[in-house]
Design an enzyme around this catalytic site. Sequence first.
Site, PDB file in Angstrom:
ATOM      1  N   GLU A  38       1.178  21.722 -83.234  1.00  0.00           N
ATOM      2  CA  GLU A  38       0.474  20.834 -82.314  1.00  0.00           C
ATOM      3  C   GLU A  38       0.256  19.473 -82.942  1.00  0.00           C
ATOM      4  O   GLU A  38       0.098  19.361 -84.157  1.00  0.00           O
ATOM      5  CB  GLU A  38      -0.904  21.424 -81.994  1.00  0.00           C
ATOM      6  CG  GLU A  38      -0.807  22.794 -81.378  1.00  0.00           C
ATOM      7  CD  GLU A  38      -2.168  23.378 -81.050  1.00  0.00           C
ATOM      8  OE1 GLU A  38      -3.179  22.650 -81.160  1.00  0.00           O
ATOM      9  OE2 GLU A  38      -2.197  24.550 -80.676  1.00  0.00           O
ATOM     10  N   CYS A  98      -3.248  13.010 -84.842  1.00  0.00           N
ATOM     11  CA  CYS A  98      -3.543  14.128 -85.739  1.00  0.00           C
ATOM     12  C   CYS A  98      -2.283  14.990 -85.850  1.00  0.00           C
ATOM     13  O   CYS A  98      -1.743  15.426 -84.834  1.00  0.00           O
ATOM     14  CB  CYS A  98      -4.711  14.929 -85.170  1.00  0.00           C
ATOM     15  SG  CYS A  98      -5.087  16.410 -86.152  1.00  0.00           S
ATOM     16  N   CYS A 140      -1.281  28.758 -90.937  1.00  0.00           N
ATOM     17  CA  CYS A 140      -1.993  28.330 -92.138  1.00  0.00           C
ATOM     18  C   CYS A 140      -2.347  29.558 -92.964  1.00  0.00           C
ATOM     19  O   CYS A 140      -2.679  30.608 -92.421  1.00  0.00           O
ATOM     20  CB  CYS A 140      -3.267  27.564 -91.763  1.00  0.00           C
ATOM     21  SG  CYS A 140      -4.145  26.905 -93.222  1.00  0.00           S
ATOM     22  N   CYS A 154      -9.676  30.286 -93.184  1.00  0.00           N
ATOM     23  CA  CYS A 154     -11.076  29.919 -92.899  1.00  0.00           C
ATOM     24  C   CYS A 154     -11.526  30.675 -91.638  1.00  0.00           C
ATOM     25  O   CYS A 154     -10.774  30.733 -90.655  1.00  0.00           O
ATOM     26  CB  CYS A 154     -11.207  28.408 -92.695  1.00  0.00           C
ATOM     27  SG  CYS A 154     -10.648  27.489 -94.142  1.00  0.00           S
ATOM     28  N   CYS A 172     -11.310  29.151 -87.929  1.00  0.00           N
ATOM     29  CA  CYS A 172     -10.171  28.303 -87.559  1.00  0.00           C
ATOM     30  C   CYS A 172      -9.071  29.080 -86.839  1.00  0.00           C
ATOM     31  O   CYS A 172      -8.682  30.176 -87.276  1.00  0.00           O
ATOM     32  CB  CYS A 172      -9.611  27.641 -88.814  1.00  0.00           C
ATOM     33  SG  CYS A 172      -8.160  26.624 -88.497  1.00  0.00           S
ATOM     34  N   GLU A 181      -2.270  23.646 -94.381  1.00  0.00           N
ATOM     35  CA  GLU A 181      -2.950  23.028 -95.520  1.00  0.00           C
ATOM     36  C   GLU A 181      -2.008  21.965 -96.107  1.00  0.00           C
ATOM     37  O   GLU A 181      -1.010  22.300 -96.747  1.00  0.00           O
ATOM     38  CB  GLU A 181      -3.298  24.110 -96.557  1.00  0.00           C
ATOM     39  CG  GLU A 181      -3.780  23.585 -97.895  1.00  0.00           C
ATOM     40  CD  GLU A 181      -4.857  22.490 -97.792  1.00  0.00           C
ATOM     41  OE1 GLU A 181      -5.780  22.614 -96.991  1.00  0.00           O
ATOM     42  OE2 GLU A 181      -4.752  21.489 -98.529  1.00  0.00           O
ATOM     43  N   SER A 210     -12.653  19.787 -96.971  1.00  0.00           N
ATOM     44  CA  SER A 210     -13.376  20.709 -96.093  1.00  0.00           C
ATOM     45  C   SER A 210     -14.305  21.575 -96.931  1.00  0.00           C
ATOM     46  O   SER A 210     -13.874  22.542 -97.544  1.00  0.00           O
ATOM     47  CB  SER A 210     -12.379  21.587 -95.334  1.00  0.00           C
ATOM     48  OG  SER A 210     -11.613  20.783 -94.460  1.00  0.00           O
ATOM     49  N   LEU A 211     -15.578  21.220 -96.952  1.00  0.00           N
ATOM     50  CA  LEU A 211     -16.520  21.912 -97.836  1.00  0.00           C
ATOM     51  C   LEU A 211     -17.170  23.105 -97.132  1.00  0.00           C
ATOM     52  O   LEU A 211     -17.075  24.239 -97.600  1.00  0.00           O
ATOM     53  CB  LEU A 211     -17.565  20.915 -98.346  1.00  0.00           C
ATOM     54  CG  LEU A 211     -18.398  21.367 -99.526  1.00  0.00           C
ATOM     55  CD1 LEU A 211     -17.539  21.687-100.727  1.00  0.00           C
ATOM     56  CD2 LEU A 211     -19.435  20.293 -99.897  1.00  0.00           C
ATOM     57  N   HIS A 212     -17.839  22.858 -96.046  1.00  0.00           N
ATOM     58  CA  HIS A 212     -18.387  23.889 -95.144  1.00  0.00           C
ATOM     59  C   HIS A 212     -19.526  24.738 -95.697  1.00  0.00           C
ATOM     60  O   HIS A 212     -20.083  25.562 -94.971  1.00  0.00           O
ATOM     61  CB  HIS A 212     -17.292  24.833 -94.629  1.00  0.00           C
ATOM     62  CG  HIS A 212     -16.104  24.152 -94.029  1.00  0.00           C
ATOM     63  ND1 HIS A 212     -16.201  23.012 -93.275  1.00  0.00           N
ATOM     64  CD2 HIS A 212     -14.775  24.454 -94.073  1.00  0.00           C
ATOM     65  CE1 HIS A 212     -14.992  22.635 -92.878  1.00  0.00           C
ATOM     66  NE2 HIS A 212     -14.117  23.494 -93.353  1.00  0.00           N
ATOM     67  N   ASN A 217     -15.799  24.001 -82.897  1.00  0.00           N
ATOM     68  CA  ASN A 217     -15.119  24.081 -81.604  1.00  0.00           C
ATOM     69  C   ASN A 217     -14.854  25.548 -81.306  1.00  0.00           C
ATOM     70  O   ASN A 217     -14.347  26.260 -82.161  1.00  0.00           O
ATOM     71  CB  ASN A 217     -13.763  23.369 -81.672  1.00  0.00           C
ATOM     72  CG  ASN A 217     -13.913  21.887 -81.434  1.00  0.00           C
ATOM     73  OD1 ASN A 217     -14.537  21.462 -80.476  1.00  0.00           O
ATOM     74  ND2 ASN A 217     -13.352  21.098 -82.329  1.00  0.00           N
ATOM     75  N   CYS A 261      -8.002  22.082 -83.446  1.00  0.00           N
ATOM     76  CA  CYS A 261      -7.084  22.735 -84.374  1.00  0.00           C
ATOM     77  C   CYS A 261      -6.456  24.062 -83.943  1.00  0.00           C
ATOM     78  O   CYS A 261      -7.117  25.100 -83.934  1.00  0.00           O
ATOM     79  CB  CYS A 261      -7.914  22.956 -85.644  1.00  0.00           C
ATOM     80  SG  CYS A 261      -6.971  23.213 -87.098  1.00  0.00           S
TER      81      CYS A 261
END
Length: 354
Positions: free
Chosen positions: A99, A112, A119, A123, A126, A169, A223-225, A299, A342
């Site tokens: 995408e 984007c 991936c 995560c 995601c 990634e 991307s810490l999260h 999201n 995403c």
Amino acid sequence: MTEEIARPERPLFTDLTRKGLQDWCESNGVPSYRVDQIRQWIFGKRVNSFSEMHDIPAKVRAQLAEEFRFWAGRIVRHLVSSDRTEKLLLELGEGDLVECVLMREPDRCTVCISTQVGCGMGCIFCASGLDGVKRNLTTGEILEQVLRVDRLLSLEERITNIVVMGMGEPLANLRSLLPALDTLNEKGGMGLGARRITISTVGLPEKMRELARHGTPYNLAVSLHAPNDTLRTEIVPTNKRTGIEAILEAAEEYFQITGRRVTYEYVLLAGRNDGPEEAKQLAKLLRNLNAHVNLIPMNPVAPIDLAAPAEPRTKMFVEMLQHGGVNVTVRKRKGADIDAACGQLRLTELSLGK
Ligand code: SAH
């Protein structure tokens, strides 16, 4: 002989770097000034075939068409949101769906792009990682997303920014990504300044260091999260191998070498990482670094049982970070009505994770 001999697929033209095209021209007796002319048609003038390159001799155009594919894939779906965000689902090779998204704001057009089919990072919130990673994209396949989006724009519009925040990634595919970004950065390519290009990573310290030494100071987002290793490993499984400290060190090094302040992305997941304790810890962790935090309300992803917190809780989180001396912004949501987050469109298409 009755069996047809399979003709090997022609190479993709945009997999050729500038140097690659120079070499091709040289070995085919084409003068070197044609290199920039040809690249300008593709990256500046939005053609869809070699035959449209009027000022290139017909013989050279025919030879290019004979030897190279112009596009790697086809557009499977094209969605336009009520906020004028547009999304393309591309099929690059059989069943390899990726995408790319165009986001419009009054003063900018951001694209984007994805770097892998699927991936491998896993995560928990995601959509892209639900079925693992299938393969890395090539340089040309990464560029193709930008070129396809560029061709959706009106004559007055120009792509101004690139974010490598789509599927995959990026730092696991630096070998293909960097030549693609360098082409977008190149004058006579798309001419986008390095500060207009942002790479988002799950946080792979070795690769972050490699990127710092690449020589072109792209923006880096990490991307810490989560503010501690226990929680981060629950949300971002690869953290088990890296740990937060090594990531922050590599990010500081990135800043020292490139002069670019690193952004930390933090997806807010209701009840998981959005409490006052996490806000406090996060502020403490980042306060003395050259950091900026971008909070992303989660999201929704159909098969995943996680959600964004309610507005007041997000506000509390923001205020606590500000109080703790950290720069913070909340990411605006774009294209919500077309599954623009995403990996979600591909998910619908493949019925993954059901
Ligand atoms: N692998 C890279 C880049 C791709 S994801 C990375 O981890 O950064 C780009 C950003 O979108 C990341 O910060 C990621 O955590 C975030 N993201 C992924 N799925 C999301 C979702 N469902 N809601 C909100 N943000 C999401």
